[in-house]
Each structure stands twice: as C-alpha cells, then as structure tokens.
Design a protein around this motif. Sequence first.
Motif, PDB file in Angstrom:
ATOM      1  N   ALA A  74       0.831  -1.204   0.000  1.00 31.97           N
ATOM      2  CA  ALA A  74       0.000   0.000   0.000  1.00 31.97           C
ATOM      3  C   ALA A  74       0.864   1.252   0.000  1.00 31.97           C
ATOM      4  O   ALA A  74       0.565   2.244  -0.682  1.00 31.97           O
ATOM      5  CB  ALA A  74      -0.928  -0.011   1.217  1.00 31.97           C
ATOM      6  N   ARG A  75       1.965   1.210   0.759  1.00 33.64           N
ATOM      7  CA  ARG A  75       2.879   2.358   0.823  1.00 33.64           C
ATOM      8  C   ARG A  75       3.505   2.636  -0.536  1.00 33.64           C
ATOM      9  O   ARG A  75       3.693   3.784  -0.927  1.00 33.64           O
ATOM     10  CB  ARG A  75       3.971   2.063   1.852  1.00 33.64           C
ATOM     11  CG  ARG A  75       4.923   3.229   2.122  1.00 33.64           C
ATOM     12  CD  ARG A  75       4.258   4.291   2.952  1.00 33.64           C
ATOM     13  NE  ARG A  75       5.205   5.295   3.425  1.00 33.64           N
ATOM     14  CZ  ARG A  75       4.940   6.203   4.354  1.00 33.64           C
ATOM     15  NH1 ARG A  75       3.742   6.227   4.912  1.00 33.64           N
ATOM     16  NH2 ARG A  75       5.835   7.088   4.724  1.00 33.64           N
ATOM     17  N   ASN A 102      -2.847  10.028   5.613  1.00 26.54           N
ATOM     18  CA  ASN A 102      -2.549   8.675   5.127  1.00 26.54           C
ATOM     19  C   ASN A 102      -1.130   8.256   5.484  1.00 26.54           C
ATOM     20  O   ASN A 102      -0.888   7.148   5.983  1.00 26.54           O
ATOM     21  CB  ASN A 102      -2.734   8.617   3.607  1.00 26.54           C
ATOM     22  CG  ASN A 102      -4.163   8.402   3.177  1.00 26.54           C
ATOM     23  OD1 ASN A 102      -4.619   7.273   3.016  1.00 26.54           O
ATOM     24  ND2 ASN A 102      -4.887   9.498   2.995  1.00 26.54           N
ATOM     25  N   SER A 103      -0.179   9.142   5.227  1.00 26.06           N
ATOM     26  CA  SER A 103       1.223   8.829   5.497  1.00 26.06           C
ATOM     27  C   SER A 103       1.466   8.616   6.986  1.00 26.06           C
ATOM     28  O   SER A 103       2.205   7.709   7.395  1.00 26.06           O
ATOM     29  CB  SER A 103       2.116   9.957   4.971  1.00 26.06           C
ATOM     30  OG  SER A 103       3.473   9.691   5.224  1.00 26.06           O
ATOM     31  N   SER A 104       0.852   9.459   7.821  1.00 25.98           N
ATOM     32  CA  SER A 104       1.023   9.339   9.262  1.00 25.98           C
ATOM     33  C   SER A 104       0.438   8.025   9.781  1.00 25.98           C
ATOM     34  O   SER A 104       1.030   7.360  10.638  1.00 25.98           O
ATOM     35  CB  SER A 104       0.364  10.525   9.965  1.00 25.98           C
ATOM     36  OG  SER A 104       0.673  10.541  11.335  1.00 25.98           O
ATOM     37  N   LEU A 105      -0.713   7.624   9.266  1.00 25.69           N
ATOM     38  CA  LEU A 105      -1.306   6.345   9.641  1.00 25.69           C
ATOM     39  C   LEU A 105      -0.364   5.192   9.304  1.00 25.69           C
ATOM     40  O   LEU A 105      -0.133   4.290  10.112  1.00 25.69           O
ATOM     41  CB  LEU A 105      -2.643   6.142   8.921  1.00 25.69           C
ATOM     42  CG  LEU A 105      -3.813   7.043   9.330  1.00 25.69           C
ATOM     43  CD1 LEU A 105      -5.009   6.774   8.437  1.00 25.69           C
ATOM     44  CD2 LEU A 105      -4.180   6.837  10.783  1.00 25.69           C
ATOM     45  N   HIS A 106       0.183   5.224   8.087  1.00 21.87           N
ATOM     46  CA  HIS A 106       1.118   4.173   7.669  1.00 21.87           C
ATOM     47  C   HIS A 106       2.352   4.144   8.566  1.00 21.87           C
ATOM     48  O   HIS A 106       2.846   3.071   8.929  1.00 21.87           O
ATOM     49  CB  HIS A 106       1.551   4.410   6.220  1.00 21.87           C
ATOM     50  CG  HIS A 106       0.541   3.986   5.212  1.00 21.87           C
ATOM     51  ND1 HIS A 106       0.851   3.732   3.897  1.00 21.87           N
ATOM     52  CD2 HIS A 106      -0.794   3.766   5.318  1.00 21.87           C
ATOM     53  CE1 HIS A 106      -0.240   3.374   3.232  1.00 21.87           C
ATOM     54  NE2 HIS A 106      -1.255   3.403   4.085  1.00 21.87           N
ATOM     55  N   SER A 107       2.886   5.335   8.883  1.00 22.23           N
ATOM     56  CA  SER A 107       4.107   5.407   9.692  1.00 22.23           C
ATOM     57  C   SER A 107       3.879   4.830  11.083  1.00 22.23           C
ATOM     58  O   SER A 107       4.767   4.177  11.653  1.00 22.23           O
ATOM     59  CB  SER A 107       4.578   6.864   9.806  1.00 22.23           C
ATOM     60  OG  SER A 107       4.989   7.359   8.545  1.00 22.23           O
ATOM     61  N   TYR A 108       2.704   5.057  11.641  1.00 24.03           N
ATOM     62  CA  TYR A 108       2.387   4.450  12.933  1.00 24.03           C
ATOM     63  C   TYR A 108       2.242   2.935  12.803  1.00 24.03           C
ATOM     64  O   TYR A 108       2.783   2.161  13.610  1.00 24.03           O
ATOM     65  CB  TYR A 108       1.095   5.031  13.513  1.00 24.03           C
ATOM     66  CG  TYR A 108       0.488   4.118  14.560  1.00 24.03           C
ATOM     67  CD1 TYR A 108       1.094   3.958  15.805  1.00 24.03           C
ATOM     68  CD2 TYR A 108      -0.646   3.362  14.270  1.00 24.03           C
ATOM     69  CE1 TYR A 108       0.565   3.082  16.748  1.00 24.03           C
ATOM     70  CE2 TYR A 108      -1.182   2.492  15.204  1.00 24.03           C
ATOM     71  CZ  TYR A 108      -0.572   2.358  16.437  1.00 24.03           C
ATOM     72  OH  TYR A 108      -1.088   1.483  17.356  1.00 24.03           O
ATOM     73  N   LEU A 109       1.519   2.488  11.772  1.00 26.30           N
ATOM     74  CA  LEU A 109       1.236   1.064  11.637  1.00 26.30           C
ATOM     75  C   LEU A 109       2.503   0.242  11.466  1.00 26.30           C
ATOM     76  O   LEU A 109       2.629  -0.847  12.040  1.00 26.30           O
ATOM     77  CB  LEU A 109       0.284   0.823  10.457  1.00 26.30           C
ATOM     78  CG  LEU A 109      -1.165   1.298  10.670  1.00 26.30           C
ATOM     79  CD1 LEU A 109      -1.964   1.158   9.381  1.00 26.30           C
ATOM     80  CD2 LEU A 109      -1.835   0.531  11.808  1.00 26.30           C
ATOM     81  N   ILE A 110       3.488   0.739  10.693  1.00 23.03           N
ATOM     82  CA  ILE A 110       4.691  -0.056  10.493  1.00 23.03           C
ATOM     83  C   ILE A 110       5.476  -0.184  11.795  1.00 23.03           C
ATOM     84  O   ILE A 110       5.987  -1.256  12.128  1.00 23.03           O
ATOM     85  CB  ILE A 110       5.583   0.521   9.366  1.00 23.03           C
ATOM     86  CG1 ILE A 110       6.825  -0.365   9.167  1.00 23.03           C
ATOM     87  CG2 ILE A 110       6.022   1.936   9.637  1.00 23.03           C
ATOM     88  CD1 ILE A 110       6.540  -1.804   8.888  1.00 23.03           C
ATOM     89  N   VAL A 111       5.572   0.897  12.572  1.00 22.73           N
ATOM     90  CA  VAL A 111       6.295   0.810  13.841  1.00 22.73           C
ATOM     91  C   VAL A 111       5.538  -0.094  14.816  1.00 22.73           C
ATOM     92  O   VAL A 111       6.131  -0.842  15.589  1.00 22.73           O
ATOM     93  CB  VAL A 111       6.520   2.214  14.434  1.00 22.73           C
ATOM     94  CG1 VAL A 111       7.229   2.124  15.775  1.00 22.73           C
ATOM     95  CG2 VAL A 111       7.339   3.073  13.475  1.00 22.73           C
ATOM     96  N   SER A 112       4.216  -0.055  14.759  1.00 22.32           N
ATOM     97  CA  SER A 112       3.405  -0.909  15.630  1.00 22.32           C
ATOM     98  C   SER A 112       3.537  -2.381  15.249  1.00 22.32           C
ATOM     99  O   SER A 112       3.654  -3.258  16.118  1.00 22.32           O
ATOM    100  CB  SER A 112       1.943  -0.484  15.538  1.00 22.32           C
ATOM    101  OG  SER A 112       1.115  -1.319  16.317  1.00 22.32           O
ATOM    102  N   TYR A 113       3.540  -2.677  13.936  1.00 23.82           N
ATOM    103  CA  TYR A 113       3.628  -4.058  13.469  1.00 23.82           C
ATOM    104  C   TYR A 113       5.028  -4.658  13.658  1.00 23.82           C
ATOM    105  O   TYR A 113       5.181  -5.864  13.791  1.00 23.82           O
ATOM    106  CB  TYR A 113       3.288  -4.145  11.977  1.00 23.82           C
ATOM    107  CG  TYR A 113       1.864  -3.840  11.590  1.00 23.82           C
ATOM    108  CD1 TYR A 113       0.821  -3.888  12.521  1.00 23.82           C
ATOM    109  CD2 TYR A 113       1.549  -3.504  10.279  1.00 23.82           C
ATOM    110  CE1 TYR A 113      -0.482  -3.595  12.141  1.00 23.82           C
ATOM    111  CE2 TYR A 113       0.245  -3.220   9.886  1.00 23.82           C
ATOM    112  CZ  TYR A 113      -0.768  -3.262  10.820  1.00 23.82           C
ATOM    113  OH  TYR A 113      -2.049  -2.984  10.433  1.00 23.82           O
ATOM    114  N   ALA A 114       6.065  -3.816  13.619  1.00 28.82           N
ATOM    115  CA  ALA A 114       7.448  -4.308  13.619  1.00 28.82           C
ATOM    116  C   ALA A 114       7.806  -5.008  14.920  1.00 28.82           C
ATOM    117  O   ALA A 114       7.334  -4.638  15.993  1.00 28.82           O
ATOM    118  CB  ALA A 114       8.414  -3.145  13.373  1.00 28.82           C
ATOM    119  N   LYS A 115       8.654  -6.016  14.819  1.00 30.27           N
ATOM    120  CA  LYS A 115       9.168  -6.703  16.009  1.00 30.27           C
ATOM    121  C   LYS A 115      10.148  -5.785  16.736  1.00 30.27           C
ATOM    122  O   LYS A 115      10.930  -5.076  16.121  1.00 30.27           O
ATOM    123  CB  LYS A 115       9.894  -7.992  15.618  1.00 30.27           C
ATOM    124  CG  LYS A 115       9.018  -9.011  14.894  1.00 30.27           C
ATOM    125  CD  LYS A 115       9.746 -10.330  14.748  1.00 30.27           C
ATOM    126  CE  LYS A 115      11.010 -10.196  13.906  1.00 30.27           C
ATOM    127  NZ  LYS A 115      10.742 -10.080  12.481  1.00 30.27           N
TER     128      LYS A 115
END
Length: 413
Positions: A222-223, A334-347
Amino acid sequence: MLTLSTLSPAVRQYLLVTGNYWAFTLTDGALRMLVVLHFHSLGYTPLQIAALFLFYEIFGVITNLVGGYLGARLGLNRTMNIGLGLQVAALLMLTVPAIWLTIPWVMGAQALSGIAKDLNKMSAKSSIKMLVPQSEQGQLYKWVAILTGSKNALKGVGFFLGGALLALFGFQGALLLMATLLALIWLASLMLLKKDLGKASAKPKFRDILSKSQAINSLSAARLFLFGARDVWFVVALPVYLSSVFGWDFWMVGGFLAAWVIGYGIVQSVAPALTSKISGKARGQLPDGRSAFVWALLLAVLPAAIALGLKTDWSAQWLLIGGLLLFGAVFAVNSSLHSYLIVSYAKADGVSLDVGFYYMSNAMGRLIGTLLSGWVYQAYGLEACLWISSAFVLLAALISMGLPKHAQPSPAG
C-alpha cells in the motif's frame, strides 16, 4: 542543558538522532530543488531531469532493504553517521566545474544522496520503537506522528532554501555552503552518538531482511502505491509546470513547494488528534486497516477531481494550488497512519529489519513515481499525471482492506 541532563541516556541518544535527521532533511530538500530548477534552466527536458534522480530512488530501494539488516547488526547510530558522511560527499560531488556535470556524474551523486537519505530515515524511524513500551500504542502513534511531521515540515523549508540559495549564491555556491555546515554536524555526531540503539540481541542472518509478516507485506505494498501517487506529479511535473506554464521564478516555485511540504508536515504532526476527532470517539481510536482504507479512498478522489477541473473554464492556477493543498492535507493523514502502523507491526528485537523492508517499498514507489513524472508529463501533460495518481491511491486503498482490524476501539496511550 540542565533539562537534557535529566533525561534518560536512551532518550538523549534519540534526540541526537532526531536532530541529525532534521539537519540532513534540510539539505535533502534543498538539493532536490537545486537540481530540478538548475537543470531545467539549462534546458533539460522533464524526462532528462527525472533521469537524474533515477539512481537516487534505485539506491534508496537497495539501502532500505540492506540498511535494516545493517542497523540490526551494527546499531542505528552507526548507520546514521554513515548516512551523514555520504550526504556530505554527494554535495561535494556536485561542486565540480560545470563541464563535469554530465548526466552520469549527477546520477552518481544522487545515488550517494539516496543511500544517505534512507540510512538516516531508517535509523530515526526505527529508534522510536525502542523508547515506547509495547502497551502504550497511543503514545507511539503520537511520537511517530511528531517525528514524521516535523521532518516533512523541515523538508519543505529545504525546498524553499534550495530555491533561495540558487538565486543568491548560484548552484555551486549553494552546494558548498550546505556541504560545509553538514560536515560540522557530522563531526559532532561522530563524537556524541555512542550508544548502539536498535542493535539486535542476536545477529540476524541476511535472509531475515525479507519480511514474513502478512501485515507488513500488505502495508508495504500500500505504501508503494501511496508514494508513487504523490511523486508522479510532485517530483518533476509540478515544478516544471509551475515554471513553464505559469511563468513562476525560482523563488515562487521553491516557496510554493516549501509551503506544500511544510503544511503536509504540520498535518502529519496533528494526525492523531485529527483522526481521533473524526472517529467521534471521546477517548480516541488507534488506526487499523479500516482507517488506512477509508483515508486512502478519500484521497483517491482528489487528483481525479483536479484533472477534471483543469478541463473547465475555472482558473487553472487557483484550482491547481487549492486542489494540491487539499491533497497534501489528506495525504499527510494517510502517510502518518502508515508510519504508525509499520512501527506498531514491527518486532521490537531487530526493529530496523521490518522498518527497512517497509521503507524499501516506499522508495520503490518514489522510483516509479519519479520515472512516470518525467515521462508522462513530457508525453501527455500534467492531467495524465493526476489520473495516474488517482489510480495509484485507489490501489493503495484496495490493498489496505487486507490489513488487520481492531475488534473494538483501543484506548489511546
């Protein structure tokens, strides 16, 4: 200084990383504007200007993929310092006599700059995961939004700075000034950044750079389309259009693009509050796949509407400026949502591996958008770039439907 001394060592290190990231971002934005405007004034076509950034984007893809691995093995501070040093070298490469500024030479300098930029971004974005407890996801969203928004606001200042320095000092003088100042920051960074923040507890294998998480793979796809949608008109088509069709000078082009990115950064910084209010939840609601889908769908409408409007009798100048400002605001969320989600999903252990993979897709989207920006604009004009932008965002929205969704709203941290 007294306040800084009361902070934990990890937070002090992160603040230093962020300060370096901000300084680098100013030079990155200024360099982009210098190259576009200078080579356009020399008579380069939009496609030729886009080609100058080809290696910048290609090596950004490679750097994000390999840089996450290096960050996990070496520590994020080391990758940050490598990035700063490479940017100084890239700026100095372009201060050579004008006769040496061939397309391959400029592309080589842009390759170094692309490597430097993504080492810095990966280092800064990965660091924040180490400072916020897993249970405080609302706080993580806010910290990521502030970091990302402030960076983009400074990149906008860099666009204006590039146009201003070009008008005041010329191409070589501007580059030499930026290289000198960034070199001083780099030397200070070498002395102050000592903690191996983000170093994995177990040395990762090279095959670990490819993500195995469906959530991260979907978000990365999506990014790719989200940033391809921005750069297909933003990188080459828009500045050349403003200069050639509207007759704007360097100051006006640099000033408008600077204002666009600064506003975009400000909206990113307040995205948590904005999405909380729109959700209608008193306590706020953390983003999930549903949020990414809805905001992308809203964004997809805007470039199509601008393209249709340019065919009417309305003032093209006001329509384009107003439409792109609105696009910038919605894109920022949109970009801010993505930036949060990747840090949240990451190990948490070896976080840079997941973040690096995600930003590899981000760089791939910029690469595709940059190439299309020059070619499509030269062949078909700005309206075609806008239609492609709309199609790309729609694809990002459809992919976001596969992201994890909350069973119920989560409390903000």
